[in-house]
Write a protein that holds these residues in place. Structure first.
Motif, PDB file in Angstrom:
ATOM      1  N   GLU A  62       0.835  -1.214   0.000  1.00  0.00           N
ATOM      2  CA  GLU A  62       0.000   0.000   0.000  1.00  0.00           C
ATOM      3  C   GLU A  62       0.869   1.264   0.000  1.00  0.00           C
ATOM      4  O   GLU A  62       0.559   2.242  -0.652  1.00  0.00           O
ATOM      5  N   ARG A  63       2.020   1.225   0.703  1.00  0.00           N
ATOM      6  CA  ARG A  63       2.858   2.432   0.793  1.00  0.00           C
ATOM      7  C   ARG A  63       3.720   2.645  -0.459  1.00  0.00           C
ATOM      8  O   ARG A  63       4.029   3.784  -0.818  1.00  0.00           O
ATOM      9  N   ALA A  64       4.140   1.561  -1.060  1.00  0.00           N
ATOM     10  CA  ALA A  64       5.024   1.714  -2.221  1.00  0.00           C
ATOM     11  C   ALA A  64       4.851   0.568  -3.210  1.00  0.00           C
ATOM     12  O   ALA A  64       4.926  -0.603  -2.822  1.00  0.00           O
ATOM     13  N   GLY A  68      11.993   2.631  -6.991  1.00  0.00           N
ATOM     14  CA  GLY A  68      13.040   2.721  -8.007  1.00  0.00           C
ATOM     15  C   GLY A  68      14.134   1.697  -7.827  1.00  0.00           C
ATOM     16  O   GLY A  68      14.044   0.793  -6.989  1.00  0.00           O
ATOM     17  N   ALA A  69      15.170   1.875  -8.625  1.00  0.00           N
ATOM     18  CA  ALA A  69      16.343   1.008  -8.487  1.00  0.00           C
ATOM     19  C   ALA A  69      16.907   1.192  -7.093  1.00  0.00           C
ATOM     20  O   ALA A  69      16.652   2.208  -6.427  1.00  0.00           O
ATOM     21  N   ASP A  70      17.684   0.217  -6.628  1.00  0.00           N
ATOM     22  CA  ASP A  70      18.251   0.304  -5.281  1.00  0.00           C
ATOM     23  C   ASP A  70      19.456   1.239  -5.312  1.00  0.00           C
ATOM     24  O   ASP A  70      20.539   0.875  -5.780  1.00  0.00           O
ATOM     25  N   ILE A  71      19.242   2.458  -4.823  1.00  0.00           N
ATOM     26  CA  ILE A  71      20.272   3.502  -4.919  1.00  0.00           C
ATOM     27  C   ILE A  71      21.527   3.096  -4.145  1.00  0.00           C
ATOM     28  O   ILE A  71      22.655   3.367  -4.575  1.00  0.00           O
ATOM     29  N   LYS A  72      21.324   2.402  -3.036  1.00  0.00           N
ATOM     30  CA  LYS A  72      22.492   2.022  -2.221  1.00  0.00           C
ATOM     31  C   LYS A  72      23.353   1.001  -2.968  1.00  0.00           C
ATOM     32  O   LYS A  72      24.565   0.988  -2.837  1.00  0.00           O
ATOM     33  N   GLU A  73      22.728   0.185  -3.767  1.00  0.00           N
ATOM     34  CA  GLU A  73      23.462  -0.805  -4.555  1.00  0.00           C
ATOM     35  C   GLU A  73      24.186  -0.127  -5.732  1.00  0.00           C
ATOM     36  O   GLU A  73      25.262  -0.549  -6.142  1.00  0.00           O
ATOM     37  N   GLY A 111      11.007   6.399 -10.381  1.00  0.00           N
ATOM     38  CA  GLY A 111      12.175   5.875 -11.070  1.00  0.00           C
ATOM     39  C   GLY A 111      11.867   4.517 -11.696  1.00  0.00           C
ATOM     40  O   GLY A 111      10.897   4.358 -12.446  1.00  0.00           O
ATOM     41  N   GLY A 112      12.673   3.524 -11.342  1.00  0.00           N
ATOM     42  CA  GLY A 112      12.435   2.171 -11.852  1.00  0.00           C
ATOM     43  C   GLY A 112      11.057   1.646 -11.492  1.00  0.00           C
ATOM     44  O   GLY A 112      10.524   0.776 -12.186  1.00  0.00           O
ATOM     45  N   GLY A 113      10.453   2.168 -10.425  1.00  0.00           N
ATOM     46  CA  GLY A 113       9.096   1.751 -10.044  1.00  0.00           C
ATOM     47  C   GLY A 113       8.070   2.250 -11.046  1.00  0.00           C
ATOM     48  O   GLY A 113       7.123   1.529 -11.411  1.00  0.00           O
ATOM     49  N   CYS A 114       8.258   3.474 -11.519  1.00  0.00           N
ATOM     50  CA  CYS A 114       7.374   4.027 -12.548  1.00  0.00           C
ATOM     51  C   CYS A 114       7.619   3.273 -13.862  1.00  0.00           C
ATOM     52  O   CYS A 114       6.676   2.915 -14.583  1.00  0.00           O
ATOM     53  N   GLU A 115       8.887   2.975 -14.126  1.00  0.00           N
ATOM     54  CA  GLU A 115       9.226   2.234 -15.349  1.00  0.00           C
ATOM     55  C   GLU A 115       8.645   0.817 -15.306  1.00  0.00           C
ATOM     56  O   GLU A 115       8.198   0.280 -16.319  1.00  0.00           O
ATOM     57  N   LEU A 116       8.629   0.240 -14.109  1.00  0.00           N
ATOM     58  CA  LEU A 116       8.063  -1.103 -13.946  1.00  0.00           C
ATOM     59  C   LEU A 116       6.555  -1.067 -14.219  1.00  0.00           C
ATOM     60  O   LEU A 116       6.022  -1.931 -14.921  1.00  0.00           O
ATOM     61  N   PRO A 134      12.412  10.622 -10.734  1.00  0.00           N
ATOM     62  CA  PRO A 134      13.235  11.604 -10.017  1.00  0.00           C
ATOM     63  C   PRO A 134      14.745  11.387 -10.134  1.00  0.00           C
ATOM     64  O   PRO A 134      15.512  11.954  -9.360  1.00  0.00           O
ATOM     65  N   GLU A 135      15.187  10.583 -11.104  1.00  0.00           N
ATOM     66  CA  GLU A 135      16.614  10.246 -11.200  1.00  0.00           C
ATOM     67  C   GLU A 135      17.504  11.490 -11.287  1.00  0.00           C
ATOM     68  O   GLU A 135      18.651  11.470 -10.863  1.00  0.00           O
ATOM     69  N   ILE A 136      16.958  12.563 -11.888  1.00  0.00           N
ATOM     70  CA  ILE A 136      17.747  13.798 -12.055  1.00  0.00           C
ATOM     71  C   ILE A 136      18.225  14.323 -10.694  1.00  0.00           C
ATOM     72  O   ILE A 136      19.279  14.944 -10.584  1.00  0.00           O
ATOM     73  N   PRO A 142      16.553   8.405 -16.152  1.00  0.00           N
ATOM     74  CA  PRO A 142      15.909   7.091 -16.235  1.00  0.00           C
ATOM     75  C   PRO A 142      16.723   6.160 -17.135  1.00  0.00           C
ATOM     76  O   PRO A 142      17.234   6.586 -18.163  1.00  0.00           O
ATOM     77  N   GLY A 143      16.822   4.904 -16.705  1.00  0.00           N
ATOM     78  CA  GLY A 143      17.650   3.972 -17.484  1.00  0.00           C
ATOM     79  C   GLY A 143      16.943   2.675 -17.817  1.00  0.00           C
ATOM     80  O   GLY A 143      17.562   1.748 -18.323  1.00  0.00           O
ATOM     81  N   ALA A 144      15.649   2.609 -17.531  1.00  0.00           N
ATOM     82  CA  ALA A 144      14.923   1.361 -17.830  1.00  0.00           C
ATOM     83  C   ALA A 144      13.664   1.670 -18.631  1.00  0.00           C
ATOM     84  O   ALA A 144      12.592   1.123 -18.386  1.00  0.00           O
TER      85      ALA A 144
END
Ligand code: CAA
Length: 261
Positions: A62-64, A68-73, A111-116, A134-136, A142-144
């Motif tokens: 419900e929250r998400a 997006g992609a895992d920024i920490k990774e 990000g990747g969540g919107c792309e998904l 929001p990748e900017i 965006p890369g996907a």
């Protein structure tokens, strides 16, 4: 399976003829690490190959849906790491799924969540859904598929604003711009998406797959080639038992019993 992914981060379950894949990584708002993406794509592929499954449903929480992609990774990654990660191939595998894929989106689809979400064939969004690229803001772009699918979906100027200025769309705006099929109350987001998947799952499975393929190609081909392709797929369905059954059932004024053959 990737050793870094716990079984619970991606949950796959059957709901009748619907294959449900659910992201369950709440501590990172369902961020799409390499491991999560591998598990997610593999689970969808398993359902795609299962003759008992006629439609796929991809849900977040419900929250998400996914932040997006895992920024920490990605933070310390080199281009070579990215190439070796196989992540882009995973997005390609998503694109090649044959069965209709519905997204149940609530909360963040960034990000990747919107792309998904945009990789899916239909999107049911809760009132709380937020779409953005929001990748900017983290020094990339965006890369996907974000620059391409978003532009095709909402048009150039809005895509530019989302990609360059980080503009987010509410669920209602996403509906108005054609990014989602419908907006439903937060408490109904999952059930409504499942209901849509169940509706599709009851239709003639082969016809649904070929129709999905034709609609998916609509924007990639010139009209003449696309119409020719559609005609061939249409004719092909006349080799199926479901075409005979569907038309016979219409004549006999009863509900068709499709078998996917
Ligand atoms: N990657 C890794 N971790 C993430 C994440 C992401 N994309 N998004 C959120 N998280 C983590 C946070 O780090 C935090 O964990 P910790 O408590 O351990 O610090 C947890 O999830 C909760 O997040 P917040 O505390 O930030 O929650 P919030 O409600 O204050 O904000 C948010 C929510 C606006 C979604 C914010 O988390 C955010 O901006 N996330 C990043 C969104 C983003 O930039 N996505 C694009 C990624 S790049 C990409 O996707 C490239 C591509 O095209 C494939």
């Amino acid at each position: 399976m990737d050793a870094a992914v716990s079984l619970e981060e991606v949950v796959a379950e059957r709901a009748g003829a619907v294959g449900v894949v659910r992201l369950n990584r709440p501590q990172a708002l369902n961020a799409l690490s390499y491991g999560v993406m591998e598990k997610l794509v593999t689970a969808l592929e398993v359902f795609d190959a299962d003759p008992e499954v006629h439609c796929l449903l991809l849900a977040g929480s419900e929250r998400a849906f996914a932040a997006g992609a895992d920024i920490k990774e990605l933070e310390g990654a080199t281009p070579v790491d990215m190439l070796r990660s196989g992540q882009m191939e995973r997005w390609g595998r998503l694109r090649r799924l044959k069965k209709p894929l519905v997204a149940a989106v609530s909360g963040f689809a960034l990000g990747g969540g919107c792309e998904l979400a945009m990789c899916c064939d239909m999107v049911v969004a809760s009132e709380s859904a937020v779409f953005g690229q929001p990748e900017i803001d983290i020094g990339v772009m965006p890369g996907a598929g974000g620059t391409q699918r978003l532009t095709r979906a909402v048009g150039k100027v809005l895509a530019m604003e989302m990609v360059l200025a980080g503009r987010r769309l509410s669920a209602r705006e996403a509906l108005a711009y054609g990014l989602v099929n419908k907006v439903v109350p937060v408490e109904a987001w999952y059930d409504e998406a499942l209901a849509l998947a169940e509706t599709v799952a009851k239709k003639a499975p082969l016809a649904a797959q070929l129709a999905k393929e034709c609609v998916s190609r609509a924007l990639d081909m010139d009209l003449e080639t696309a119409l020719d392709y559609e005609r061939r797929m249409f004719y092909l369905l006349f080799a199926s038992s479901d075409q005979k059954e569907g038309m016979k059932a219409f004549r006999e004024k009863r509900k068709a019993a499709f078998t996917g053959s």
